[in-house]
Design a protein around this motif. Structure first.
Motif, mmCIF file in Angstrom:
data_model
loop_
_atom_site.group_PDB
_atom_site.id
_atom_site.type_symbol
_atom_site.label_atom_id
_atom_site.label_comp_id
_atom_site.label_asym_id
_atom_site.label_seq_id
_atom_site.Cartn_x
_atom_site.Cartn_y
_atom_site.Cartn_z
ATOM 1 N N LEU A 4 0.830 -1.228 0.000
ATOM 2 C CA LEU A 4 0.000 0.000 0.000
ATOM 3 C C LEU A 4 0.856 1.265 0.000
ATOM 4 O O LEU A 4 0.422 2.323 0.460
ATOM 5 N N SER A 5 2.072 1.150 -0.551
ATOM 6 C CA SER A 5 2.986 2.297 -0.520
ATOM 7 C C SER A 5 2.465 3.489 -1.318
ATOM 8 O O SER A 5 2.842 4.632 -1.052
ATOM 9 N N ALA A 6 1.605 3.248 -2.279
ATOM 10 C CA ALA A 6 1.067 4.360 -3.075
ATOM 11 C C ALA A 6 -0.022 5.142 -2.340
ATOM 12 O O ALA A 6 -0.427 6.221 -2.776
ATOM 13 N N TYR A 7 -0.467 4.576 -1.211
ATOM 14 C CA TYR A 7 -1.625 5.170 -0.530
ATOM 15 C C TYR A 7 -1.335 5.623 0.900
ATOM 16 O O TYR A 7 -2.045 6.459 1.453
ATOM 17 N N ILE A 8 -0.320 5.055 1.516
ATOM 18 C CA ILE A 8 -0.069 5.301 2.942
ATOM 19 C C ILE A 8 0.387 6.746 3.205
ATOM 20 O O ILE A 8 1.144 7.324 2.413
ATOM 21 N N ASN A 9 -0.082 7.304 4.307
ATOM 22 C CA ASN A 9 0.370 8.638 4.739
ATOM 23 C C ASN A 9 -0.089 8.854 6.183
ATOM 24 O O ASN A 9 -1.005 8.159 6.666
ATOM 25 N N PHE A 10 0.520 9.830 6.868
ATOM 26 C CA PHE A 10 0.108 10.106 8.244
ATOM 27 C C PHE A 10 0.549 11.510 8.662
ATOM 28 O O PHE A 10 1.421 12.124 8.029
ATOM 29 N N THR A 11 -0.077 11.988 9.723
ATOM 30 C CA THR A 11 0.324 13.258 10.348
ATOM 31 C C THR A 11 0.574 13.002 11.829
ATOM 32 O O THR A 11 0.040 12.047 12.411
ATOM 33 N N VAL A 12 1.372 13.897 12.423
ATOM 34 C CA VAL A 12 1.689 13.812 13.851
ATOM 35 C C VAL A 12 1.453 15.184 14.486
ATOM 36 O O VAL A 12 1.944 16.202 13.980
ATOM 37 N N ARG A 13 0.711 15.179 15.571
ATOM 38 C CA ARG A 13 0.532 16.407 16.351
ATOM 39 C C ARG A 13 1.215 16.236 17.708
ATOM 40 O O ARG A 13 0.951 15.244 18.424
ATOM 41 N N PHE A 14 2.082 17.167 18.047
ATOM 42 C CA PHE A 14 2.681 17.221 19.374
ATOM 43 C C PHE A 14 1.685 17.965 20.270
ATOM 44 O O PHE A 14 1.608 19.201 20.242
ATOM 45 N N ASP A 15 0.908 17.216 21.013
ATOM 46 C CA ASP A 15 -0.171 17.810 21.808
ATOM 47 C C ASP A 15 0.274 17.952 23.260
ATOM 48 O O ASP A 15 0.222 16.990 24.046
ATOM 49 N N TYR A 16 0.700 19.169 23.617
ATOM 50 C CA TYR A 16 1.181 19.409 24.980
ATOM 51 C C TYR A 16 0.048 19.704 25.960
ATOM 52 O O TYR A 16 0.300 19.828 27.148
ATOM 53 N N THR A 17 -1.175 19.803 25.478
ATOM 54 C CA THR A 17 -2.296 19.966 26.404
ATOM 55 C C THR A 17 -2.604 18.661 27.132
ATOM 56 O O THR A 17 -3.209 18.668 28.205
ATOM 57 N N GLN A 18 -2.212 17.532 26.531
ATOM 58 C CA GLN A 18 -2.401 16.223 27.180
ATOM 59 C C GLN A 18 -1.123 15.393 27.177
ATOM 60 O O GLN A 18 -1.127 14.228 27.573
ATOM 61 N N ASN A 19 0.006 16.023 26.702
ATOM 62 C CA ASN A 19 1.305 15.334 26.634
ATOM 63 C C ASN A 19 1.197 14.009 25.880
ATOM 64 O O ASN A 19 1.613 12.945 26.355
ATOM 65 N N LYS A 20 0.624 14.124 24.676
ATOM 66 C CA LYS A 20 0.457 12.955 23.811
ATOM 67 C C LYS A 20 0.854 13.305 22.370
ATOM 68 O O LYS A 20 0.683 14.442 21.921
ATOM 69 N N PHE A 21 1.385 12.286 21.671
ATOM 70 C CA PHE A 21 1.440 12.369 20.215
ATOM 71 C C PHE A 21 0.061 11.970 19.702
ATOM 72 O O PHE A 21 -0.475 10.921 20.095
ATOM 73 N N VAL A 22 -0.516 12.801 18.848
ATOM 74 C CA VAL A 22 -1.771 12.444 18.196
ATOM 75 C C VAL A 22 -1.413 11.970 16.789
ATOM 76 O O VAL A 22 -0.945 12.752 15.950
ATOM 77 N N LEU A 23 -1.603 10.681 16.526
ATOM 78 C CA LEU A 23 -1.158 10.029 15.293
ATOM 79 C C LEU A 23 -2.368 9.741 14.413
ATOM 80 O O LEU A 23 -3.275 8.995 14.807
ATOM 81 N N THR A 24 -2.366 10.319 13.226
ATOM 82 C CA THR A 24 -3.527 10.215 12.337
ATOM 83 C C THR A 24 -3.116 9.624 10.989
ATOM 84 O O THR A 24 -2.193 10.134 10.338
ATOM 85 N N ASP A 25 -3.775 8.559 10.598
ATOM 86 C CA ASP A 25 -3.560 7.971 9.267
ATOM 87 C C ASP A 25 -4.358 8.810 8.265
ATOM 88 O O ASP A 25 -5.587 8.915 8.363
ATOM 89 N N THR A 26 -3.641 9.428 7.307
ATOM 90 C CA THR A 26 -4.295 10.268 6.291
ATOM 91 C C THR A 26 -4.201 9.627 4.905
ATOM 92 O O THR A 26 -4.317 10.315 3.885
ATOM 93 N N GLY A 27 -3.962 8.311 4.879
ATOM 94 C CA GLY A 27 -3.832 7.621 3.594
ATOM 95 C C GLY A 27 -5.138 7.622 2.810
ATOM 96 O O GLY A 27 -6.235 7.695 3.374
ATOM 97 N N THR A 28 -5.001 7.548 1.488
ATOM 98 C CA THR A 28 -6.169 7.480 0.590
ATOM 99 C C THR A 28 -6.214 6.078 -0.020
ATOM 100 O O THR A 28 -5.723 5.852 -1.124
ATOM 101 N N TYR A 29 -6.802 5.158 0.715
ATOM 102 C CA TYR A 29 -6.758 3.743 0.340
ATOM 103 C C TYR A 29 -7.898 3.387 -0.618
ATOM 104 O O TYR A 29 -8.938 4.049 -0.641
ATOM 105 N N PRO A 30 -7.701 2.308 -1.382
ATOM 106 C CA PRO A 30 -8.808 1.822 -2.238
ATOM 107 C C PRO A 30 -10.030 1.481 -1.389
ATOM 108 O O PRO A 30 -9.925 1.185 -0.190
ATOM 109 N N GLY A 31 -11.178 1.530 -2.009
ATOM 110 C CA GLY A 31 -12.426 1.288 -1.312
ATOM 111 C C GLY A 31 -12.443 -0.007 -0.527
ATOM 112 O O GLY A 31 -12.073 -1.059 -1.057
ATOM 113 N N GLY A 32 -12.837 0.065 0.731
ATOM 114 C CA GLY A 32 -12.974 -1.102 1.576
ATOM 115 C C GLY A 32 -11.700 -1.558 2.246
ATOM 116 O O GLY A 32 -11.748 -2.392 3.168
ATOM 117 N N VAL A 33 -10.535 -1.011 1.858
ATOM 118 C CA VAL A 33 -9.266 -1.455 2.435
ATOM 119 C C VAL A 33 -9.153 -1.049 3.898
ATOM 120 O O VAL A 33 -8.709 -1.827 4.753
#
Length: 379
Positions: A4-33
């Motif tokens: 899925l290398s053509a579709y994978i992507n992600f963002t990272v938020r350094f959230d110091y209000t809760q001292n957490k990394f907020v990890l979000t998958d932003t990939g655009t995968y084929p339907g149903g994947v």
């Protein structure tokens, strides 16, 4: 199997209000994947500590309608500040129909939080009391995506005021109070990294101000205080005691008094409270100890009298709307003329009894905040 290398992507938020990394998958995968996709993050911190994800408890999985967001601990440095340096985020996803796919991103993370400051804007003469957030929240290398303010101000024993804009008006039901104020501001910010656009920061800047609003004595009272200061010097001189210090104190107090008058006559209240406090320090021979009343601050009574011969010109601004006004300056005098904001009134509209002037027409009143001029003659 394909990956899925053509579709994978992600963002990272350094959230110091809760001292957490907020990890979000932003990939655009084929339907149903996405429905059968799971993912884990291996995170290497600037101090080279690596924290790996676990397939038994994946960071990313299908949540019923979308992929979930992962949360991982965001460690601070030994000074409890953001840990800067190189972070490596290795994201691995797995799916029954695809081979495991890896995407690694690296960022040289630099962040110094902004320091919050609350600016006080207190005009106890008009009155108008405000707290201001004039902080520039911009930081190098980032753009501000959002700014959310939350004010909470405790006004003595009267109540609280809340707000969400850069300026907090401290009136309660339109009234400003002589009270102690505890003002707290929390500003929640989201920053987007200008270069590594997959990186963002969420943080909160908190600040507190403890202050008070004191009702200043009117100018007629200040004149009475000035006479007392003068009398101290005169009494020392009359008893052949050293009086130079008392004389200098009187001269300085007189300069302050007339400076206060001139500023107020010019319609400027900026800095006047500082002159008043300095004047009161001379009068009390120390910084005055003020006890807040937790009552409304009325519009300032600006009054002063100028006497030439047996005629006195007396100016006053009314603090309240009422049919009468009392001041010792009226005692033993008769009214030659009155004026209201430049408009001359008939003598029959106002009567004088002892130290009190009164409106003679039923229902007529002196108006709060309005200037009145009285020309008085010794009876």
């Amino acid at each position: 199997m394909p990956d899925l290398s053509a579709y994978i992507n992600f963002t990272v938020r350094f959230d110091y209000t809760q001292n957490k990394f907020v990890l979000t998958d932003t990939g655009t995968y084929p339907g149903g994947v996405a429905n059968n996709l799971i993912g884990i993050f291996d995170i290497t911190h600037p101090d080279q500590i690596r924290e790996d994800g676990a397939w038994a408890t994946p960071d990313i999985s299908w949540g019923g309608s979308a992929l979930t967001t992962g949360l991982r601990d965001l460690r601070r440095n030994a000074q409890n500040k953001p840990q800067c340096g190189t972070y490596i985020f290795k994201y691995t996803i797995d799916h029954p129909s695809y081979t495991p796919t890896v995407l690694t991103k690296t960022v040289n993370f630099q962040y110094v939080p902004v320091t919050g400051v609350i600016t006080k804007s207190f005009d106890v003469f008009t009155p108008q009391l405000r707290a201001l957030d004039n902080v520039n929240y911009g930081i190098s290398g980032y753009t501000i995506a959002s700014t959310v303010r939350s004010w909470v101000a405790t006004v003595g024993t009267v109540g609280t005021v809340t707000g969400s804009t850069a300026t907090l008006d401290l009136a309660i039901a339109g009234v400003y109070y002589d009270a102690a104020y505890t003002i707290a501001l929390s500003t929640t910010l989201v920053y987007n990294n200008s270069n590594d656009t997959w990186v963002s920061i969420k943080d909160v800047v908190a600040s507190t101000l403890n202050t008070q609003a004191n009702t200043p004595p009117d100018t007629c009272s200040l004149l009475a205080y000035l006479n007392t200061i003068k009398q101290r010097a005169d009494d020392l001189a009359a008893s052949c005691q050293p009086y130079e210090a008392a004389k200098k104190a009187y001269e300085y107090a007189a300069n302050l008094y007339f400076h206060i008058l001139e500023r107020l006559k010019a319609g400027s209240t900026t800095g006047v409270i500082d002159y008043v406090n300095e004047f009161l320090t001379i009068y009390y021979n120390a910084a005055p100890a003020y006890v807040n009343t937790n009552t409304a601050i009325a519009p300032y009574v600006f009054c002063y009298a100028v006497t030439a011969g047996d005629v006195t010109k007396f100016f006053v601004t009314m603090s309240t709307t009422a049919p009468s006004y009392t001041n010792a300056v009226f005692s033993g005098k008769s009214i030659l003329m009155t004026a209201n904001e430049g408009m001359v009134l008939r003598d029959t509209d106002i009567s004088l009894t002892g130290s009190t002037v009164s409106k003679t027409n039923v229902g007529d009143e002196f108006v709060a905040g309005t200037w009145y001029l009285f020309l008085l003659k010794e009876s």
